[in-house]
Write a protein that holds these residues in place. Structure first.
Motif, PDB file in Angstrom:
ATOM      1  N   ILE A  67       0.854  -1.189   0.000  1.00  0.00           N
ATOM      2  CA  ILE A  67       0.000   0.000   0.000  1.00  0.00           C
ATOM      3  C   ILE A  67       0.889   1.238   0.000  1.00  0.00           C
ATOM      4  O   ILE A  67       1.914   1.290   0.682  1.00  0.00           O
ATOM      5  N   ASP A  68       0.498   2.225  -0.792  1.00  0.00           N
ATOM      6  CA  ASP A  68       1.232   3.486  -0.883  1.00  0.00           C
ATOM      7  C   ASP A  68       0.352   4.598  -0.318  1.00  0.00           C
ATOM      8  O   ASP A  68      -0.538   5.110  -1.005  1.00  0.00           O
ATOM      9  N   PRO A  69       0.583   5.007   0.932  1.00  0.00           N
ATOM     10  CA  PRO A  69      -0.249   6.049   1.546  1.00  0.00           C
ATOM     11  C   PRO A  69      -0.142   7.398   0.842  1.00  0.00           C
ATOM     12  O   PRO A  69      -1.026   8.244   1.010  1.00  0.00           O
ATOM     13  N   ASN A  70       0.935   7.620   0.062  1.00  0.00           N
ATOM     14  CA  ASN A  70       1.079   8.889  -0.642  1.00  0.00           C
ATOM     15  C   ASN A  70      -0.017   9.101  -1.686  1.00  0.00           C
ATOM     16  O   ASN A  70      -0.263  10.233  -2.118  1.00  0.00           O
ATOM     17  N   LYS A  71      -0.667   8.019  -2.086  1.00  0.00           N
ATOM     18  CA  LYS A  71      -1.733   8.117  -3.072  1.00  0.00           C
ATOM     19  C   LYS A  71      -3.092   8.368  -2.435  1.00  0.00           C
ATOM     20  O   LYS A  71      -4.105   8.491  -3.142  1.00  0.00           O
ATOM     21  N   LEU A  72      -3.124   8.434  -1.102  1.00  0.00           N
ATOM     22  CA  LEU A  72      -4.393   8.659  -0.413  1.00  0.00           C
ATOM     23  C   LEU A  72      -4.780  10.131  -0.400  1.00  0.00           C
ATOM     24  O   LEU A  72      -5.941  10.469  -0.164  1.00  0.00           O
ATOM     25  N   SER A  73      -3.802  11.020  -0.594  1.00  0.00           N
ATOM     26  CA  SER A  73      -4.084  12.458  -0.656  1.00  0.00           C
ATOM     27  C   SER A  73      -2.927  13.147  -1.361  1.00  0.00           C
ATOM     28  O   SER A  73      -1.795  12.649  -1.359  1.00  0.00           O
ATOM     29  N   GLU A  74      -3.194  14.308  -1.951  1.00  0.00           N
ATOM     30  CA  GLU A  74      -2.160  15.019  -2.692  1.00  0.00           C
ATOM     31  C   GLU A  74      -1.116  15.640  -1.775  1.00  0.00           C
ATOM     32  O   GLU A  74       0.058  15.743  -2.127  1.00  0.00           O
ATOM     33  N   ASP A  75      -1.540  16.068  -0.575  1.00  0.00           N
ATOM     34  CA  ASP A  75      -0.614  16.779   0.315  1.00  0.00           C
ATOM     35  C   ASP A  75      -0.053  15.902   1.430  1.00  0.00           C
ATOM     36  O   ASP A  75       0.659  16.394   2.306  1.00  0.00           O
ATOM     37  N   GLY A  76      -0.359  14.619   1.413  1.00  0.00           N
ATOM     38  CA  GLY A  76       0.214  13.711   2.403  1.00  0.00           C
ATOM     39  C   GLY A  76      -0.433  13.772   3.767  1.00  0.00           C
ATOM     40  O   GLY A  76       0.071  13.174   4.721  1.00  0.00           O
ATOM     41  N   THR A  77      -1.575  14.459   3.896  1.00  0.00           N
ATOM     42  CA  THR A  77      -2.192  14.607   5.213  1.00  0.00           C
ATOM     43  C   THR A  77      -3.164  13.479   5.543  1.00  0.00           C
ATOM     44  O   THR A  77      -3.721  13.450   6.636  1.00  0.00           O
ATOM     45  N   VAL A  78      -3.391  12.576   4.600  1.00  0.00           N
ATOM     46  CA  VAL A  78      -4.099  11.326   4.911  1.00  0.00           C
ATOM     47  C   VAL A  78      -3.032  10.262   5.109  1.00  0.00           C
ATOM     48  O   VAL A  78      -2.244   9.979   4.211  1.00  0.00           O
ATOM     49  N   SER A  79      -3.000   9.694   6.295  1.00  0.00           N
ATOM     50  CA  SER A  79      -1.911   8.781   6.639  1.00  0.00           C
ATOM     51  C   SER A  79      -2.439   7.410   7.028  1.00  0.00           C
ATOM     52  O   SER A  79      -3.612   7.244   7.387  1.00  0.00           O
ATOM     53  N   LEU A  80      -1.546   6.454   6.973  1.00  0.00           N
ATOM     54  CA  LEU A  80      -1.878   5.090   7.363  1.00  0.00           C
ATOM     55  C   LEU A  80      -1.801   4.967   8.875  1.00  0.00           C
ATOM     56  O   LEU A  80      -0.837   5.401   9.499  1.00  0.00           O
ATOM     57  N   GLY A  81      -2.848   4.398   9.488  1.00  0.00           N
ATOM     58  CA  GLY A  81      -2.834   4.192  10.930  1.00  0.00           C
ATOM     59  C   GLY A  81      -2.208   2.861  11.300  1.00  0.00           C
ATOM     60  O   GLY A  81      -1.197   2.787  11.985  1.00  0.00           O
ATOM     61  N   SER A  82      -2.803   1.774  10.843  1.00  0.00           N
ATOM     62  CA  SER A  82      -2.276   0.436  11.104  1.00  0.00           C
ATOM     63  C   SER A  82      -2.680  -0.467   9.951  1.00  0.00           C
ATOM     64  O   SER A  82      -3.539  -0.116   9.143  1.00  0.00           O
TER      65      SER A  82
END
Length: 713
Positions: A139-154
Motif C-alpha cells: 500500500i502506498d499512503p502517498n496516493k491517499l491524498s495530494e498533500d500527504g495529510t491522509v496517513s496510514l494508521g495500522s
C-alpha cells in the motif's frame, strides 16, 4: 560577568568556535491580535475561577477560525524575518533526504516492511513472499491524498495472506477509517468502516474484530467526549449495519475496550481500561459459539497483557505484585490472581517488551533508561542476551512460534535506525539494512549523568554534543522532558536534532518521575498530589546544565509535547528565569477542564480532576499553566505549537494559554503560537510538514538566543 558580554567575547574567537554568534537580539514587542474576554466563571469548592477565553474551546466556530488566522499571521511574520530560516530549512531538507526502512515482520507467509526514499511524505509498505521473493507494493499512503495529510494508521494481513485490512487517519485526527483490499490484485473491497478509534484489526475466519464508537454529533467530531465504544465482528462483504456486537459495557460508558486474537486463533482477548494505566482482561473461547466471556482481571490496579496461548496455557505480563513487571502463566480452571505461576519473576530492571518467537521468549528490559534484550525458553529459563551495537533502543522481534528468524531495529541519539536479522536458534545477529546519511556521527558523543532533585531523588539525564565541546556556559541547549503516563524516554535518533548538534549545541533528555523508566513506583511518584516532583526534577535538570557550564539561562531552551507540553508550561511559570526559550507542543494547559474533551478523562489517574475534592482542585489550580500566568513577569520567548485536528489534546488548551500569556506579559520577548493545519497530535504528519515545523522550531530557538547557525544564506 554579564551574559551578553560573555557572548560578545566568545564571538571574537569565532575561528575556534563551533557556532557563529552575537549578543542576544533586542526584541521589539509584537502586536498581537485582540482576543476578546467573556464573562464566564466556574466555582470549585467555593473558589471562583474566571475562564475569559472559554469561547476558544469551540474550534469549529467562525470566530475561533478567524482568531487562528490572525495568530498565524503574527507568527509567520516573526518567523519570516529570521534571516537564516531558509538556510535551516535547506539544510534540513538535505539531511532528511536519505532512505529509511521500517522493521520487517512476518505476516501470514508474507514479509512486510515500510520504506521511504528520503522525502516522500509517507512511507510505502512493501511485501515479499519469502525473504527472496519479488518485492511488491502492499500500500502506498502517498496516493491517499495530494498533500500527504491522509496517513496510514495500522495494517493487518488476513490469516490466509489474501487480504489487507488497514486504517487511515485524515488530517492527523485519532479517528480512523477501516478499508480492505485484495493483496494480489490490489482490488478494493466495499468494506468501509468509520468512527473507529484506538482499535486494531484482528482477523478471524472470514472477517475481523474491531472497536467502534457511535457517530458523533455534528460539530463534536474533534472535541466531544468519546463514550460507549463497542467491540464488533465484521464479516467480509457484509453491510456494516450487520456487524455483530461482541462486547459492550453500557453500565460503564467511559471505559474503552480493545481486542486481539491469540496466535493460535483459539481465544479472543479483550482489554478494557478507564485510564492510561491499569487494565482489565477478559477472554472468550472462539471454538465455542456459546462460550461465555471469562474475567482474568476485573479491576484496574495493574497493567496486564496476554502474550501467548498454547494448549490451554496463557502467558501474560503483569505488574501485579511486581512494579517492574513479571511473566506469569495460568489456565482457565486456575485463572485467579493468586493462582498465577511465575514464569519469569520480576527482575532488577523494568520489563518493557516481550515476543514469543521461535519457541523462545525474547524480552526487552530497561536499565537506566536504555534497552537490553534477554532470551528465555518457554519455561522461563534464561538463555542469553542479544548483542546490541551500543547503548540505545530496540524495536521489533515480531513473529510466531514457528519462525526461526526475526528482525529488530536499533537506534540511539547519533545512531540512525538500522535493521538487524536475528537467528533465534543460534543467537546470531547480522546487519540487514542501514541508512546512508552524509553526517559524520563519530564527532558526537553521548553521556548519561545523574543528579539530585529537590527532595534528594537521583534522576538520570542523557546529554549529547560534539566531542571536545567547551563547557563555557555559551552553548545553545535544548532540555527535553515528558514525565507522565508511565511512558519511558529512551535514546532515539532525530535527523532534525542534528541542526542543533552540528551548530555546537547540546541536547539533554531527562528521565523525569512520572515516566516508566524505573517501573510503577517511579511512575506513581509523579502523579496526582506528587505531580510537582516532575516539575522539580525538570528544574533540577536545568540547574545542573547551567551549574556545569553546558549552557546558561540565556542559551537554554525547554521543550516537551503533550504531557510534556504541560511540563513546559508549568515549569516556565514556576522558573521563568531558567530559560531563554520555551516550546510547549500540543500541551495540556487547562488542568481544570482537560477531562471534559474527547478522551481527557483517561488522564485522571495521573492528574486527578478538579471535581474530585478540594485538595485535588487546589493542587491542580496551583500549577495549571493557563491559570498561573502572572502579570508583568519576564517570561522567556515562547512558541506554542499545536494543530487544528488534534482531537487528543484539543487545541483549545494551547489557544487559551497563549491568549492569557499575550494578555499578561509586559516584556518584549515574542510569545506566539504556531497552529498547523490539517494535522493532529503528531502521528502520520507528512515529511513536508515535519521539515517546515523543524525549520521554524530551530530558527525560533537560535534567533532568540542570539545564535547564528553556520549555514550559507
Amino acid at each position: 560577568m554579564n551574559p551578553n558580554l560573555i557572548n560578545k567575547l566568545t564571538c571574537l574567537a569565532i575561528g575556534m568556535s563551533m557556532i557563529a554568534c552575537n549578543s542576544t537580539p533586542t526584541m521589539e514587542k509584537l502586536t498581537y491580535p485582540e482576543t476578546k474576554k467573556v464573562d464566564t466563571t466556574d466555582v470549585y469548592f467555593g473558589t471562583e475561577v474566571p475562564d475569559p477565553y472559554r469561547w476558544l474551546e469551540d474550534d469549529m466556530s467562525e470566530e475561533t477560525r478567524n482568531w487562528v488566522v490572525e495568530q498565524n499571521k503574527v507568527t509567520d511574520s516573526f518567523l519570516g524575518k529570521i534571516p537564516f530560516k531558509n538556510a535551516i530549512e535547506d539544510r534540513l531538507t538535505k539531511i532528511w533526504n536519505y532512505a529509511k526502512m521500517g522493521t520487517p515482520s512476518h505476516k501470514s507467509g508474507l514479509l512486510v516492511y515500510a520504506k521511504n526514499d528520503g522525502l516522500q511524505n509517507q512511507s510505502i509498505y512493501y511485501y515479499k513472499k519469502g525473504a527472496d521473493g519479488e518485492e511488491k507494493i502492499l500500500i502506498d499512503p502517498n496516493k491517499l491524498s495530494e498533500d500527504g495529510t491522509v496517513s496510514l494508521g495500522s495494517l493487518s494481513v488476513s490469516e490466509d495472506g489474501k487480504y489487507l485490512g488497514y486504517t487511515v487517519s485524515r488530517g492527523g485526527s485519532d479517528w480512523r477509517e477501516i478499508y480492505v483490499k485484495e493483496i494480489e490484485t490490489g482490488k478494493m473491497l466495499d468494506d468501509h468502516i468509520k468512527w473507529v478509534k484506538f482499535s486494531g484489526i484482528s482477523w478471524f475466519n472470514d472477517g475481523f474484530f474491531y472497536t467502534r464508537f457511535d457517530e458523533p454529533k455534528k460539530g463534536d467530531e474533534l472535541k466531544g467526549e468519546n463514550k460507549n465504544p463497542k467491540v464488533y465482528y465484521h464479516k467480509l462483504g457484509d453491510q456494516i449495519k450487520k456487524d455483530k456486537v461482541v462486547f459492550e459495557d453500557p453500565e460503564h460508558p467511559e471505559r474503552i475496550t480493545t481486542c486481539g486474537v491469540t496466535d493460535d486463533n483459539n481465544y479472543l482477548v479483550l482489554h478494557q481500561t478507564e485510564s492510561t494505566s491499569g487494565n482489565a482482561i477478559y477472554i472468550k473461547d472462539l471454538s465455542e459459539k456459546s462460550a461465555k466471556i471469562l474475567k482474568v482481571v476485573d479491576d484496574f490496579e495493574s497493567d496486564n497483557n496476554i502474550i501467548d496461548h498454547s494448549n490451554g496455557v496463557f502467558l501474560m505480563s503483569t505488574n501485579y505484585k511486581a512494579p517492574k513487571e513479571r511473566i506469569v502463566k495460568f489456565t482457565v480452571d486456575k485463572i485467579n490472581k493468586d493462582e498465577w505461576i511465575d514464569v519469569i519473576p520480576e527482575q532488577k530492571d523494568v520489563l518493557s517488551g516481550i515476543s514469543v518467537v521461535g519457541e523462545k521468549m525474547i524480552t526487552t528490559y530497561m536499565t537506566d533508561a536504555h534497552d537490553i534484550v534477554k532470551v528465555f525458553d518457554l519455561q522461563g529459563k534464561y538463555l542469553y542476551d542479544v548483542e546490541l551495537p551500543a547503548i540505545g533502543s530496540v524495536g521489533g522481534f515480531g513473529g510466531k512460534k514457528g519462525d526461526m528468524e526475526t528482525y529488530f531495529s536499533f537506534n540511539s541519539f547519533v545512531y540512525p535506525s538500522a535493521i538487524y536479522k536475528y537467528n533465534i536458534a543460534e543467537n546470531k545477529t547480522e546487519l540487514f539494512w542501514e541508512p546512508d546519511i552524509d553526517i559524520d556521527f563519530d564527532q558526537y558523543e553521548t553521556k548519561q549523568v545523574f543528579f539530585r532533585s529537590k527532595d534528594g531523588t537521583k534522576v538520570p539525564m542523557f546529554i549529547v554534543h560534539k566531542k571536545g565541546l567547551e563547557l563555557d556556559g555559551t552553548n545553545p541547549t535544548m532540555l527535553y522532558g515528558y514525565g507522565g503516563f508511565n511512558i519511558s524516554l529512551t535514546p532515539s535518533f532525530s535527523v532534525s536534532r542534528m541542526v542543533l548538534l552540528e551548530n555546537g549545541g547540546v541536547y539533554a533528555m531527562v528521565n523525569l518521575r512520572g515516566g516508566g523508566e524505573y517501573g510503577k513506583d517511579w511512575h506513581q511518584a509523579g502523579t496526582k498530589l506528587q505531580k510537582q516532583n516532575v516539575f522539580d526534577d525538570c528544574i533540577a535538570a536545568a540547574e545542573y546544565l547551567i551549574d556545569n557550564k553546558y549552557t546558561s539561562n540565556d542559551r537554554l531552551s525547554l521543550m516537551g509535547g503533550s504531557n510534556g507540553g504541560l511540563l513546559v508550561g508549568a515549569v516556565t511559570n514556576q522558573r521563568p528565569d531558567l530559560f531563554k526559550v520555551s516550546i510547549p507542543v500540543v500541551g495540556v494547559m487547562d488542568m481544570l477542564r482537560y477531562h471534559k474533551f474527547t478522551i481527557g478523562r483517561f488522564w485522571a489517574t495521573d492528574y486527578g480532576t478538579s471535581e474530585d475534592n478540594k485538595e485535588m482542585f487546589d493542587y491542580l489550580y496551583s500549577y495549571s499553566p493557563l491559570h498561573n500566568v502572572k502579570e508583568g513577569v519576564a517570561y522567556p520567548a515562547v512558541m506554542v505549537m499545536t494543530a487544528d485536528h488534534d482531537d487528543r489534546v484539543v487545541p483549545a488548551h494551547s489557544f487559551k494559554y497563549i491568549a492569557a500569556l499575550q494578555d499578561k506579559y509586559a516584556g518584549n520577548n515574542p510569545v506566539v503560537i504556531r497552529i498547523e493545519s490539517k494535522a493532529g497530535h503528531g502521528a502520520g504528519k507528512p515529511t513536508s510538514k515535519k521539515i517546515e515545523e523543524a525549520a521554524d522550531l530551530y530558527s525560533f530557538i537560535f534567533y532568540n538566543m542570539g545564535v547564528k547557525p553556520l549555514y550559507e544564506f
